[in-house]
Write a protein that holds these residues in place. Structure first.
Motif, PDB file in Angstrom:
ATOM      1  N   ALA A   1       0.893  -1.178   0.095  1.00 20.04           N
ATOM      2  CA  ALA A   1      -0.199   0.119   0.199  1.00 20.04           C
ATOM      3  C   ALA A   1       0.890   1.271  -0.079  1.00 20.04           C
ATOM      4  O   ALA A   1       0.471   2.168  -0.598  1.00 20.04           O
ATOM      5  CB  ALA A   1      -0.848   0.021   1.208  1.00 20.04           C
ATOM      6  N   ARG A   2       1.908   1.285   0.760  1.00 15.10           N
ATOM      7  CA  ARG A   2       2.911   2.462   0.896  1.00 15.10           C
ATOM      8  C   ARG A   2       3.513   2.892  -0.412  1.00 15.10           C
ATOM      9  O   ARG A   2       3.576   3.674  -1.022  1.00 15.10           O
ATOM     10  CB  ARG A   2       3.905   2.171   1.865  1.00 15.10           C
ATOM     11  CG  ARG A   2       4.901   3.631   1.988  1.00 15.10           C
ATOM     12  CD  ARG A   2       5.780   3.258   3.097  1.00 15.10           C
ATOM     13  NE  ARG A   2       6.457   1.852   3.029  1.00 15.10           N
ATOM     14  CZ  ARG A   2       7.584   1.554   2.146  1.00 15.10           C
ATOM     15  NH1 ARG A   2       8.092   2.216   1.506  1.00 15.10           N
ATOM     16  NH2 ARG A   2       8.171   0.059   2.321  1.00 15.10           N
TER      17      ARG A   2
ATOM     18  N   TYR B   1      -4.509   3.330   0.478  1.00 13.20           N
ATOM     19  CA  TYR B   1      -4.743   3.067   1.838  1.00 13.20           C
ATOM     20  C   TYR B   1      -4.721   1.292   1.578  1.00 13.20           C
ATOM     21  O   TYR B   1      -5.374   1.029   0.371  1.00 13.20           O
ATOM     22  CB  TYR B   1      -6.040   3.540   2.041  1.00 13.20           C
ATOM     23  CG  TYR B   1      -5.945   4.904   2.594  1.00 13.20           C
ATOM     24  CD1 TYR B   1      -5.339   5.527   3.625  1.00 13.20           C
ATOM     25  CD2 TYR B   1      -6.591   5.761   1.529  1.00 13.20           C
ATOM     26  CE1 TYR B   1      -5.255   6.445   4.064  1.00 13.20           C
ATOM     27  CE2 TYR B   1      -6.563   7.276   2.009  1.00 13.20           C
ATOM     28  CZ  TYR B   1      -5.884   7.842   3.120  1.00 13.20           C
ATOM     29  OH  TYR B   1      -5.460   8.847   3.281  1.00 13.20           O
ATOM     30  N   VAL B   2      -4.530   0.564   2.693  1.00 13.02           N
ATOM     31  CA  VAL B   2      -4.713  -0.542   2.698  1.00 13.02           C
ATOM     32  C   VAL B   2      -5.999  -1.108   2.413  1.00 13.02           C
ATOM     33  O   VAL B   2      -6.230  -2.350   1.553  1.00 13.02           O
ATOM     34  CB  VAL B   2      -4.240  -1.275   4.046  1.00 13.02           C
ATOM     35  CG1 VAL B   2      -4.464  -2.970   4.234  1.00 13.02           C
ATOM     36  CG2 VAL B   2      -2.870  -0.781   4.392  1.00 13.02           C
ATOM     37  N   GLU B   3      -7.206  -0.560   2.544  1.00  8.54           N
ATOM     38  CA  GLU B   3      -8.324  -0.968   2.284  1.00  8.54           C
ATOM     39  C   GLU B   3      -8.660  -0.923   0.694  1.00  8.54           C
ATOM     40  O   GLU B   3      -9.347  -1.896   0.221  1.00  8.54           O
ATOM     41  CB  GLU B   3      -9.299   0.171   2.777  1.00  8.54           C
ATOM     42  CG  GLU B   3      -9.531   0.088   4.252  1.00  8.54           C
ATOM     43  CD  GLU B   3      -8.578   0.972   4.857  1.00  8.54           C
ATOM     44  OE1 GLU B   3      -7.676   1.455   4.516  1.00  8.54           O
ATOM     45  OE2 GLU B   3      -8.994   1.306   6.258  1.00  8.54           O
ATOM     46  N   ALA B   4      -8.089  -0.159  -0.097  1.00  9.82           N
ATOM     47  CA  ALA B   4      -7.938  -0.399  -1.571  1.00  9.82           C
ATOM     48  C   ALA B   4      -7.575  -1.623  -1.945  1.00  9.82           C
ATOM     49  O   ALA B   4      -7.726  -2.287  -3.314  1.00  9.82           O
ATOM     50  CB  ALA B   4      -7.104   0.766  -2.243  1.00  9.82           C
ATOM     51  N   LEU B   5      -6.547  -2.345  -1.316  1.00  5.19           N
ATOM     52  CA  LEU B   5      -5.996  -3.502  -1.713  1.00  5.19           C
ATOM     53  C   LEU B   5      -6.894  -4.739  -0.997  1.00  5.19           C
ATOM     54  O   LEU B   5      -7.298  -5.768  -1.677  1.00  5.19           O
ATOM     55  CB  LEU B   5      -4.761  -3.875  -1.094  1.00  5.19           C
ATOM     56  CG  LEU B   5      -3.647  -2.929  -1.274  1.00  5.19           C
ATOM     57  CD1 LEU B   5      -2.227  -3.290  -0.615  1.00  5.19           C
ATOM     58  CD2 LEU B   5      -3.346  -3.001  -2.860  1.00  5.19           C
ATOM     59  N   ILE B   6      -7.593  -4.529  -0.054  1.00  6.94           N
ATOM     60  CA  ILE B   6      -8.445  -5.539   0.579  1.00  6.94           C
ATOM     61  C   ILE B   6      -9.907  -5.761   0.011  1.00  6.94           C
ATOM     62  O   ILE B   6     -10.128  -6.945  -0.033  1.00  6.94           O
ATOM     63  CB  ILE B   6      -8.484  -5.380   2.417  1.00  6.94           C
ATOM     64  CG1 ILE B   6      -7.046  -5.383   2.919  1.00  6.94           C
ATOM     65  CG2 ILE B   6      -9.540  -6.276   2.809  1.00  6.94           C
ATOM     66  CD1 ILE B   6      -6.949  -4.815   4.342  1.00  6.94           C
ATOM     67  N   TYR B   7     -10.650  -4.553  -0.226  1.00 10.02           N
ATOM     68  CA  TYR B   7     -11.855  -4.528  -0.742  1.00 10.02           C
ATOM     69  C   TYR B   7     -11.968  -4.892  -2.071  1.00 10.02           C
ATOM     70  O   TYR B   7     -11.508  -4.156  -2.960  1.00 10.02           O
ATOM     71  CB  TYR B   7     -12.642  -3.241  -0.144  1.00 10.02           C
ATOM     72  CG  TYR B   7     -12.889  -2.892   1.236  1.00 10.02           C
ATOM     73  CD1 TYR B   7     -13.234  -4.130   2.182  1.00 10.02           C
ATOM     74  CD2 TYR B   7     -12.304  -1.779   1.786  1.00 10.02           C
ATOM     75  CE1 TYR B   7     -13.289  -3.868   3.349  1.00 10.02           C
ATOM     76  CE2 TYR B   7     -12.551  -1.620   3.220  1.00 10.02           C
ATOM     77  CZ  TYR B   7     -12.977  -2.669   4.033  1.00 10.02           C
ATOM     78  OH  TYR B   7     -12.976  -2.414   5.281  1.00 10.02           O
TER      79      TYR B   7
ATOM     80  N   ILE C   1      -0.793   9.736  -7.369  1.00 12.17           N
ATOM     81  CA  ILE C   1      -0.456  10.860  -7.088  1.00 12.17           C
ATOM     82  C   ILE C   1      -0.587  11.540  -5.625  1.00 12.17           C
ATOM     83  O   ILE C   1       0.063  11.951  -4.832  1.00 12.17           O
ATOM     84  CB  ILE C   1      -0.910  11.990  -8.013  1.00 12.17           C
ATOM     85  CG1 ILE C   1      -0.626  11.655  -9.520  1.00 12.17           C
ATOM     86  CG2 ILE C   1      -0.598  13.479  -7.778  1.00 12.17           C
ATOM     87  CD1 ILE C   1      -1.042  12.515 -10.492  1.00 12.17           C
ATOM     88  N   SER C   2      -2.045  11.406  -5.220  1.00  6.07           N
ATOM     89  CA  SER C   2      -2.345  11.534  -3.668  1.00  6.07           C
ATOM     90  C   SER C   2      -2.648  10.165  -3.177  1.00  6.07           C
ATOM     91  O   SER C   2      -3.268   9.582  -3.783  1.00  6.07           O
ATOM     92  CB  SER C   2      -3.197  12.743  -3.682  1.00  6.07           C
ATOM     93  OG  SER C   2      -4.442  12.330  -4.228  1.00  6.07           O
ATOM     94  N   LYS C   3      -2.536  10.103  -1.616  1.00  7.79           N
ATOM     95  CA  LYS C   3      -3.006   8.993  -1.203  1.00  7.79           C
ATOM     96  C   LYS C   3      -4.334   8.565  -1.433  1.00  7.79           C
ATOM     97  O   LYS C   3      -5.235   9.338  -1.239  1.00  7.79           O
ATOM     98  CB  LYS C   3      -2.582   8.897   0.176  1.00  7.79           C
ATOM     99  CG  LYS C   3      -2.872   7.487   0.781  1.00  7.79           C
ATOM    100  CD  LYS C   3      -1.986   7.250   2.049  1.00  7.79           C
ATOM    101  CE  LYS C   3      -1.670   5.815   2.549  1.00  7.79           C
ATOM    102  NZ  LYS C   3      -0.827   5.451   3.119  1.00  7.79           N
ATOM    103  N   GLY C   4      -4.568   7.347  -2.033  1.00  3.48           N
ATOM    104  CA  GLY C   4      -5.939   7.165  -2.465  1.00  3.48           C
ATOM    105  C   GLY C   4      -6.758   6.046  -1.891  1.00  3.48           C
ATOM    106  O   GLY C   4      -5.981   5.173  -1.444  1.00  3.48           O
TER     107      GLY C   4
END
Length: 98
Positions: free
Chosen positions: A64-65, A70-76, A88-91
């Motif tokens: 995620a970093r 955010y980690v949620e973008a990987l999990i959901y 570009i910006s933390k998404g």
């Protein structure tokens, strides 16, 4: 706590591979980029990307970093990664259309 298997994200492997390829890195290059040269192997990254194994929390957080999501973008499963990686910006990712 029950003994049932925990639910697993169906699209995690796809997203992990998308991060690596989106960053233009080899599997070994990703390991170095995440700072896990002494802890992960190319074979482990391959298993994550094929859905055979799931990474631990610290490795998931490192994915995620480096993708700047955010980690949620990987999990959901209902969330897609941004088209451009690293973001570009933390998404939070992009909500999938039904």
């Amino acid at each position: 706590m029950g003994s049932a298997a925990r639910r697993k994200p169906k699209r995690l492997a796809e997203k992990l591979m998308a991060i690596r390829t989106g960053l233009g890195l080899s599997q070994n290059g990703l390991i170095r980029h995440m700072g896990f040269a002494d802890d992960l192997t190319q074979a482990q990254i391959s298993m994550f990307e094929r859905g055979i194994r799931q990474p631990g929390l610290l490795v998931l957080a490192a994915y995620a970093r480096v993708a700047n999501v955010y980690v949620e973008a990987l999990i959901y499963d209902e969330v897609d990664l941004p088209r451009r990686l690293p973001a570009i910006s933390k998404g939070e990712g992009v909500k999938r259309r039904a």
